[in-house]
Design a protein around this motif. Structure first.
Motif, PDB file in Angstrom:
ATOM      1  N   SER A 131       0.839  -1.207   0.000  1.00 14.99           N
ATOM      2  CA  SER A 131       0.000   0.000   0.000  1.00 14.99           C
ATOM      3  C   SER A 131       0.870   1.251   0.000  1.00 14.99           C
ATOM      4  N   LYS A 132       1.939   1.202   0.787  1.00 12.70           N
ATOM      5  CA  LYS A 132       2.852   2.336   0.842  1.00 12.70           C
ATOM      6  C   LYS A 132       3.464   2.615  -0.522  1.00 12.70           C
ATOM      7  N   GLN A 133       3.845   1.567  -1.221  1.00  9.16           N
ATOM      8  CA  GLN A 133       4.540   1.750  -2.492  1.00  9.16           C
ATOM      9  C   GLN A 133       3.638   2.254  -3.612  1.00  9.16           C
ATOM     10  N   ILE A 134       2.330   2.037  -3.490  1.00  4.70           N
ATOM     11  CA  ILE A 134       1.427   2.599  -4.508  1.00  4.70           C
ATOM     12  C   ILE A 134       0.830   3.931  -4.051  1.00  4.70           C
ATOM     13  N   GLY A 135       1.290   4.417  -2.892  1.00  2.00           N
ATOM     14  CA  GLY A 135       0.863   5.733  -2.422  1.00  2.00           C
ATOM     15  C   GLY A 135      -0.419   5.749  -1.616  1.00  2.00           C
ATOM     16  N   ASP A 136      -0.916   4.568  -1.207  1.00  2.00           N
ATOM     17  CA  ASP A 136      -2.125   4.505  -0.384  1.00  2.00           C
ATOM     18  C   ASP A 136      -1.715   4.588   1.084  1.00  2.00           C
ATOM     19  N   MET A 137      -1.403   5.780   1.531  1.00  2.00           N
ATOM     20  CA  MET A 137      -0.878   5.971   2.877  1.00  2.00           C
ATOM     21  C   MET A 137      -1.943   5.765   3.952  1.00  2.00           C
TER      22      MET A 137
END
Length: 353
Positions: A131-137
């Motif tokens: 999730s972090k790597q696709i920007g879903d913080m």
């Protein structure tokens, strides 16, 4: 045949440990055999590929298969329908979805695992990392907060791993050989051979960089890493022969001829590094691969309790160094995937780390 028997035994072992059907009973003997057959089909296509029309006819009627990873994903999906509470099958589905860049599907698969087993750390940390790597913080933060409540120490350990890996995404790439004054070793990562065992240009360019570094550091031992066979030879074997033919003393060269991928490169080469006991290690690969390589090698060293300082030397496989310094979203996902695999969370539980 022996390998098939071992794989089948491994699969059945996981069935007995983790399997149950939607009616909350262990799978029947017939169901176990079907799960094992589907799983073997999936992992065979993962490594080798095969006849898509044949598996469409035998297993996946009504499903159009576009490539071998469709077979892998659908094999584990069919097996999971038989035994929906088996997390190993669901993890295998998600891993295949990540390979296919179906990241949202993979995240949903991890959420499905957590819906059944809310305290499953592996599903949670994979959900958070991707999730972090696709920007879903938002998903990243909420998942990490939940993990901190149920697995505080383990969660912090992985947050440290993520932080270190993020630093590797910003490293300066070196394209020119340099001298290292302290206790030093060199690791050159392999690249797939041609069908007849001939080295491809990418591998030769990595070896040229290794040779240049050797000439600056003529006492440094060299590990050549790559165990995929083509034409009856491994990457490591032909790499060593090339280096020797270009003047590198044979006694300086150590072969890791077991690694089948980047994670294997790190795990097997680190075993050799543990015996050589250097303080400094220069990792050589292509610019597009070096950040992943450094992340998994540092993780493998950490697991072994080794305190190694890594530097890099790359074959520039981009038009310019400026372009090579940029990290794509796809590369970030693969780096995190292999970091987590190296840490001990298997991509295909019981089958492949």
């Amino acid at each position: 045949m022996k390998k098939k028997i071992i794989l089948l035994s491994s699969i059945i072992g996981f069935i007995l440990l983790t399997g149950c059907t939607s009616t909350n009973k262990y799978p029947s003997s017939e169901e176990q055999n079907k799960i094992a057959h589907l799983t073997q089909t999936g992992i065979h296509y993962y490594w080798h590929g095969g006849d898509l029309s044949k598996v469409e006819k035998e297993f996946f009627k009504g499903i159009t298969l576009k490539g071998k990873y469709d077979v892998v994903e659908n094999s584990f999906k069919e097996a999971s329908l038989i035994s929906p509470y088996r997390t190993d099958l669901r993890f295998s589905i998600a891993s295949t979805q990540i390979i296919q860049k179906k990241t949202e599907d993979a995240l949903n698969t991890y959420k499905d695992i957590l819906a059944i087993y809310p305290d499953n750390f592996e599903a949670g940390i994979l959900l958070a990392g991707y999730s972090k790597q696709i920007g879903d913080m938002q998903t990243y933060s909420s998942t990490i907060e939940n993990l901190k409540k149920t697995h505080p120490e383990k969660t912090q350990t992985y947050l440290n791993k993520f932080e270190n890996t993020d630093k590797n995404m910003n490293i300066q790439l070196n394209t020119e050989a340099f001298k290292v004054n302290d206790n030093h070793a060199i690791v050159i990562l392999g690249y797939a051979l041609g069908d007849n065992g001939v080295m491809k240009p990418t591998l030769i360019e990595r070896l040229k960089q290794g040779l240049a570094l050797h000439r600056k550091n003529p006492r440094s031992p060299i590990i050549v890493s790559g165990g995929v066979q083509k034409g009856g030879v491994t990457e490591a074997f032909v790499m060593k022969n090339w280096l020797v033919s270009n003047g590198v003393p044979s006694y300086l060269i150590y072969m890791d001829d077991q690694a089948k991928d980047t994670v294997g490169n790190a795990l097997y080469s680190t075993e050799i590094l543990a015996n050589l006991a250097p303080k400094n290690v220069t990792l050589i690969s292509s610019a597009s691969h070096i950040r992943r390589g450094l992340s998994v090698f540092e993780e493998a060293a950490s697991i072994k309790g080794l305190k190694l300082k890594y530097t890099n030397l790359v074959h520039l496989d981009y038009p310019t160094l400026k372009e090579a310094q940029k990290v794509s979203e796809a590369e970030k996902l693969v780096i995190y995937r292999d970091l987590i695999r190296t840490s001990g969370i298997w991509a295909y539980p019981g089958i492949q780390q």
